[in-house]
Design an enzyme around this catalytic site. Structure first.
Site, PDB file in Angstrom:
ATOM      1  N   HIS A   1      32.694 -26.799  12.892  1.00 50.46           N
ATOM      2  CA  HIS A   1      31.794 -25.664  12.646  1.00 50.46           C
ATOM      3  C   HIS A   1      32.169 -24.959  11.346  1.00 50.46           C
ATOM      4  O   HIS A   1      32.972 -24.031  11.333  1.00 50.46           O
ATOM      5  CB  HIS A   1      31.859 -24.683  13.824  1.00 50.46           C
ATOM      6  CG  HIS A   1      30.759 -23.667  13.816  1.00 50.46           C
ATOM      7  ND1 HIS A   1      30.041 -23.346  14.933  1.00 50.46           N
ATOM      8  CD2 HIS A   1      30.242 -22.917  12.825  1.00 50.46           C
ATOM      9  CE1 HIS A   1      29.127 -22.433  14.627  1.00 50.46           C
ATOM     10  NE2 HIS A   1      29.240 -22.153  13.354  1.00 50.46           N
TER      11      HIS A   1
ATOM     12  N   ARG B   1      27.754 -23.563   2.382  1.00 52.04           N
ATOM     13  CA  ARG B   1      26.899 -22.704   1.528  1.00 52.04           C
ATOM     14  C   ARG B   1      26.140 -23.425   0.415  1.00 52.04           C
ATOM     15  O   ARG B   1      25.333 -22.798  -0.256  1.00 52.04           O
ATOM     16  CB  ARG B   1      27.718 -21.568   0.900  1.00 52.04           C
ATOM     17  CG  ARG B   1      28.463 -20.687   1.891  1.00 52.04           C
ATOM     18  CD  ARG B   1      27.553 -19.974   2.841  1.00 52.04           C
ATOM     19  NE  ARG B   1      28.245 -18.967   3.630  1.00 52.04           N
ATOM     20  CZ  ARG B   1      27.852 -18.593   4.856  1.00 52.04           C
ATOM     21  NH1 ARG B   1      26.793 -19.148   5.416  1.00 52.04           N
ATOM     22  NH2 ARG B   1      28.509 -17.669   5.520  1.00 52.04           N
TER      23      ARG B   1
ATOM     24  N   HIS C   1      31.273 -21.188  19.161  1.00 52.66           N
ATOM     25  CA  HIS C   1      31.999 -19.905  19.173  1.00 52.66           C
ATOM     26  C   HIS C   1      31.855 -19.057  20.443  1.00 52.66           C
ATOM     27  O   HIS C   1      31.330 -17.949  20.410  1.00 52.66           O
ATOM     28  CB  HIS C   1      31.643 -19.062  17.944  1.00 52.66           C
ATOM     29  CG  HIS C   1      30.177 -19.052  17.550  1.00 52.66           C
ATOM     30  ND1 HIS C   1      29.168 -18.673  18.394  1.00 52.66           N
ATOM     31  CD2 HIS C   1      29.584 -19.390  16.381  1.00 52.66           C
ATOM     32  CE1 HIS C   1      28.025 -18.757  17.748  1.00 52.66           C
ATOM     33  NE2 HIS C   1      28.241 -19.202  16.542  1.00 52.66           N
TER      34      HIS C   1
ATOM     35  N   ASP D   1      34.428 -21.770  12.486  1.00 52.07           N
ATOM     36  CA  ASP D   1      33.226 -21.022  12.072  1.00 52.07           C
ATOM     37  C   ASP D   1      33.440 -20.420  10.681  1.00 52.07           C
ATOM     38  O   ASP D   1      33.111 -19.260  10.425  1.00 52.07           O
ATOM     39  CB  ASP D   1      32.850 -19.947  13.107  1.00 52.07           C
ATOM     40  CG  ASP D   1      31.439 -19.386  12.867  1.00 52.07           C
ATOM     41  OD1 ASP D   1      30.732 -19.896  11.972  1.00 52.07           O
ATOM     42  OD2 ASP D   1      31.059 -18.435  13.574  1.00 52.07           O
TER      43      ASP D   1
ATOM     44  N   HIS E   1      31.749 -15.339   2.543  1.00 51.45           N
ATOM     45  CA  HIS E   1      30.847 -14.344   1.948  1.00 51.45           C
ATOM     46  C   HIS E   1      31.567 -13.702   0.781  1.00 51.45           C
ATOM     47  O   HIS E   1      32.797 -13.568   0.784  1.00 51.45           O
ATOM     48  CB  HIS E   1      30.484 -13.246   2.955  1.00 51.45           C
ATOM     49  CG  HIS E   1      29.563 -13.705   4.038  1.00 51.45           C
ATOM     50  ND1 HIS E   1      28.276 -14.139   3.801  1.00 51.45           N
ATOM     51  CD2 HIS E   1      29.748 -13.804   5.378  1.00 51.45           C
ATOM     52  CE1 HIS E   1      27.712 -14.479   4.955  1.00 51.45           C
ATOM     53  NE2 HIS E   1      28.583 -14.301   5.929  1.00 51.45           N
TER      54      HIS E   1
HETATM   55 ZN   LIG Z   1      26.818 -19.180  15.058  1.00 49.59          ZN
END
Ligand SMILES: [Zn+2]
Length: 428
Positions: free
Chosen positions: A62, A66, A234, A307, A311
C-alpha cells in the site's frame, strides 16, 4: 556475476531457518552453503552479513507514488529509492494519481518507468471505477492484461454497494483482489481526527470508529455474496478487527492490513495541531491500538503495509482541518514494526510473514528463498539503534510523525533481481 552473502541467519518462515551463506548467480538464488564450504570461486563479490537476518524480499502493498501528476510530492524514482532504503523489494502502487490509473495506458507507464529504474519493483493497482468516481467500472480487464495486481479506489470508498458487488464479481473472474478503503463518508462527515476526548480538547471535528467498521461489515457481506476476495486496507479500529476475526472464522474470502502508526501511536499523540499526525483513518484510542496488536498476533490482520502517502508543505503547512491526510512510511515501516518483535508480540518469523510472505501471497508473487528463484532479498540488521530523521529520507516528502523517534532494527541491504539496490552506510 556471483555474490556470496556470508554469515547471516537465513529465515524464510515455513521453509528454512538456518545459519548458512547464500550464493547468488545470474540474478538467481543458486544455493545455500555451509559457512566453511571451500568450493567457492575466487572472483566473487562477498557481502559480510554477520549478525544479520536474510529474509524474502519485503513487500509493501500500500504505497502512493504520486506519479503521474504530483511529482512535486514524489516520483516513481524517489518512491522506489525510499522503498529500497526501507528494505522493500516490491511495492504495490495505489491508482489515485493524475490521471487516475483506471486504464492500461497509465498502468503501462508506471510499469515501464519502474522497469527503466531497475530498483524496487512496482506492481500497480488499478482503479475499481472510472476516475475512482464510484459509478462505472474502470477498464479492469485491459489493466489486468497490462499488469495490475489488484483494484482499489483507495483514498475513497466505493459508496454504492451494487457497484462494489459488480466489481467483486468481475475481479473474481480475473482472480485479483479488491482493496477496500473502508470509510462511510456520511458519518465521517469531514472530520479530521479520531472522535473522542482528544478531538474535543483540540476543538477538532471527530471521525467515529463506525465510519470504518460500517463499511467493513458491508464488504464482508458482499464478499460472502459474491465469493470475491476483499482485502481491507489500513484497519484501525477494534470493531473492524473483531468483525474481520468473526468473518474469517466463517471462511469468508477476506484479508486485511494495518499500518505501523496504528499500533504505535494513538489520538493522544495528536498535539498542537501538528499535521504530521493527520491521516485517514485517523490515529485511534489506546483500546483500538491494543486491538490492532491483538489482531496481528492472532492472525486476524494478515500484514503490515505503510500507506506511504507523501505530501509537501503546501498540503501540510496549513490549518489542521485543511491539511491533507497521510504520512510517508516506506523508510520507517520496518523499524517501527520490529518493535512488535522486541516487545514480544510477534516472533521474527511471524513479522516476516506480515511484511514479506503474506503480501506476496495476495499479489501472487513467489519470493521464497530457494534454488532458482529470483534473488529478491532483504537483509535486516536487528540491532541497529538509531534516531529517525526525516531530513535523511530519500522520499521527496518528509511528512512523518516519527522524526526524532528512537528505534532498533533496520534494513541493512536490499537486493532486487540479484542486484544490490540499497546498502546502509551509516545514519546521519
Ligand atoms: Zn486508504
Amino acid at each position: 556475476m556471483q555474490i556470496l552473502i556470508k554469515g547471516a541467519r537465513v529465515l524464510d518462515p515455513g521453509n528454512i531457518d538456518v545459519n548458512k551463506d547464500i550464493l547468488i548467480k545470474d540474478h538467481l538464488i543458486e544455493t545455500l552453503l555451509d559457512p566453511d564450504d571451500k568450493s567457492i570461486p575466487i572472483d566473487i563479490e562477498i557481502i559480510d552479513a554477520r549478525g544479520m537476518i536474510i529474509v524474502p524480499g519485503l513487500i509493501d502493498i500500500h504505497v502512493h507514488l504520486r506519479e503521474p501528476g504530483a511529482e512535486y510530492k514524489e516520483t516513481i524514482e524517489t518512491g522506489v529509492m525510499a522503498a529500497a532504503r526501507g528494505g522493500f523489494t516490491a511495492v504495490c502502487s495505489m491508482p489515485n494519481t493524475h490521471p487516475v490509473n483506471d486504464n492500461s495506458q497509465v498502468t503501462r507507464f508506471i510499469i515501464n518507468r519502474s522497469h527503466e529504474l531497475g530498483l524496487t519493483k512496482v506492481y500497480p493497482a488499478g482503479a475499481i471505477t472510472q476516475g475512482s468516481m464510484g459509478t462505472a467500472l474502470a477498464e479492469i480487464y485491459d489493466m489486468k492484461q497490462a499488469g495490475i495486481v489488484a483494484v482499489t479506489d483507495d483514498g475513497k470508498p466505493v459508496e454504492n454497494s451494487n457497484v462494489m458487488r459488480r466489481a467483486l464479481e468481475y475481479c473474481k473472474g480475473l482472480n485479483i483482489p479488491v482493496f477496500v478503503h473502508a470509510e462511510d463518508p456520511g458519518i465521517a462527515d469531514e472530520g479530521s481526527m479520531n472522535e473522542g476526548p482528544s478531538a474535543t480538547f483540540w476543538g477538532l471535528k471527530g471521525i467515529p470508529n463506525a465510519a470504518e467498521s460500517i463499511m467493513v461489515v458491508r464488504d464482508i457481506a458482499l464478499s460472502e455474496l459474491t465469493g470475491g476476495h476483499v482485502h481491507f486496507c489500513h484497519i484501525s479500529t477494534k470493531e473492524s478487527v473483531e468483525a474481520i476475526r468473526q468473518a474469517k472464522k466463517r471462511g469468508v474470502n477476506i484479508t486485511c492490513e494495518t499500518a505501523p502508526h496504528y499500533f504505535t501511536l494513538t489520538d493522544e499523540d495528536v498535539k498542537d495541531y501538528n499535521t504530521n499526525f493527520k491521516m485517514n483513518p485517523p490515529l485511534r484510542s489506546e483500546e483500538d491500538r491494543l486491538a490492532v496488536i491483538q489482531g496481528l498476533c492472532d492472525g486476524t490482520i494478515d500484514l503490515i503495509a505503510s500507506d506511504h502517502a507523501p505530501h509537501s508543505v503546501i498540503e501540510k503547512d496549513v490549518e489542521f482541518d485543511q491539511a491533507a491526510f497521510g504520512i510517508v512510511g516506506l523508510e520507517t515501516s520496518l523499524s517501527l514494526s520490529l518493535k512488535l518483535v522486541q516487545d514480544g508480540f510477534l516472533t521474527m518469523a511471524s513479522l516476516v510473514n506480515k511484511m514479506a510472505k503474506n503480501p506476496a501471497k495476495i499479489l501472487k508473487i513467489n519470493n521464497d528463498i530457494k534454488h532458482g528463484n529470483v534473488a529478491d532479498l532483504t537483509i535486516i540488521d536487528p540491532d541497529d539503534t538509531y534516531m529517525i530523521n526525516s531530513e535523511t529520507f530519500l522520499s521527496k516528502s518528509k511528512n512523518t510523525p516519527f522524526s526524532g523517534h528512537m528505534v532498533t532494527g533496520s534494513a541493512f541491504l536490499t537486493m532486487v533481481n540479484g542486484r544490490v539496490v540499497y546498502q546502509r552506510s551509516q545514519h546521519f
